[in-house]
Design an enzyme around this catalytic site. Structure first.
Site, short mmCIF file in Angstrom:
data_model
loop_
_atom_site.label_atom_id
_atom_site.label_comp_id
_atom_site.label_asym_id
_atom_site.label_seq_id
_atom_site.Cartn_x
_atom_site.Cartn_y
_atom_site.Cartn_z
N THR A 1 0.88 -1.21 0.00
CA THR A 1 -0.01 -0.08 0.01
C THR A 1 0.86 1.22 -0.20
OG1 THR A 1 -1.83 -1.07 1.00
CG2 THR A 1 -1.81 1.40 1.26
N PHE B 1 1.17 5.22 0.81
CA PHE B 1 0.59 6.04 1.64
C PHE B 1 1.15 7.69 1.26
CE2 PHE B 1 0.10 2.39 4.02
CZ PHE B 1 -0.94 2.47 4.83
#
Length: 277
Positions: free
Chosen positions: A172, A174
């Site tokens: 992921t 960010f």
């Protein structure tokens, strides 16, 4: 006094892990929603916010792209966090005792092979860390949670298996948001610039707007569109490019973009994370 960094979710969430990995000396502040995490920074309750924008398996986090332009905050860093999924259970529980596992629907979909091989039913929870907390509170040896190993540590659960995700490179991305921009050149892997824009209502406007990046040798790593204002015709684009606005080729590309757009907003200039390679 250490910095406070806000994130959406409960302690043990992957956003919490991102905070600890990126700012190990900061104090993480859990928030109920993305809007709450953003407001924590705007109200000075936190210095920074850690917001997920995309996942290598499931794509973009749509809510964030709608929120970013109106936050009044600025991107000052990016962080890539490996999503390692663990099966967490009440202490002393053997794997064969587990009948069902609770987690966010997205995480449940990333462990289909493991759950199927072990005959474990899927139970949808509100989020990953919240599911770990609920399993700990239920104290039912037949119910497990799918969450980060960090969540297991926080809620006192045993890790029965880890790295059980179907995609071994699940990551992921960010963005770190700050109330003030940072235009300085920093890092060792070059700079990134993120911006949003709306094209003018003329034929081939998007094609012409993008042409400046190609002809000036600027690498565009992301271009995504989404509707704004409830209109099917008002489309806003979000883009990431490699380079700094002061670079000659980037400046020329942005100049051409400005000619074919009705609005361009720079969201942030920040160091390129080497882990994106």
């Amino acid at each position: 006094m250490s910095q406070i960094i806000a994130f959406q979710g409960e302690p043990g969430a992957y956003s919490h892990q991102a905070c600890l990995q990126t700012y190990p000396d900061a104090t993480p502040l859990p928030c109920r929603t993305f809007e709450d995490a953003i407001e924590a920074v705007r109200s000075n309750a936190a210095h920074l916010a850690m917001l997920p924008v995309e996942n290598s398996t499931f794509g973009r986090v749509a809510d964030i792209h709608h929120l970013l332009p109106g936050t009044g905050l600025h991107i000052i860093a990016e962080a890539f966090v490996r999503v390692e999924i663990a099966l967490l259970a009440v202490p002393g529980t053997p794997l064969e005792r587990i009948e069902s596992a609770m987690s966010h629907a997205m995480l449940l979909g990333q462990c289909r092979a493991f759950l199927g091989a072990n005959g474990i039913a899927r139970v949808t929870g509100a989020d990953t860390a919240g599911s770990a907390r609920e399993v700990a509170e239920l104290n039912d040896p037949a119910m497990a949670a799918l969450a980060s190993p960090l969540a297991g540590e926080i809620y006192g659960l045993d890790i029965l298996a880890r790295g059980i995700e179907d995609e071994g490179n699940n990551t992921t991305r960010f963005l770190v948001m700050s109330p003030t921009p940072d235009m300085t050149r920093r890092g060792t892997a070059g700079m990134m610039t993120s911006f949003v824009f709306e094209v003018r209502n003329i034929p081939a406007a998007l094609y012409k707007a993008m042409g400046g990046f190609a002809t000036n040798g600027v690498n565009m790593t992301k271009l995504e569109s989404y509707m704004v204002g409830g209109s099917f015709t008002a489309t806003q684009f979000y883009s990431d490019i490699e380079g700094h606005p002061d670079d000659a080729n980037v400046a020329l590309a942005l100049q051409e973009l400005d000619y074919f757009t009705s609005q361009v907003t720079i969201l942030g200039v920040y160091p390129r994370d080497p882990r994106r390679d």
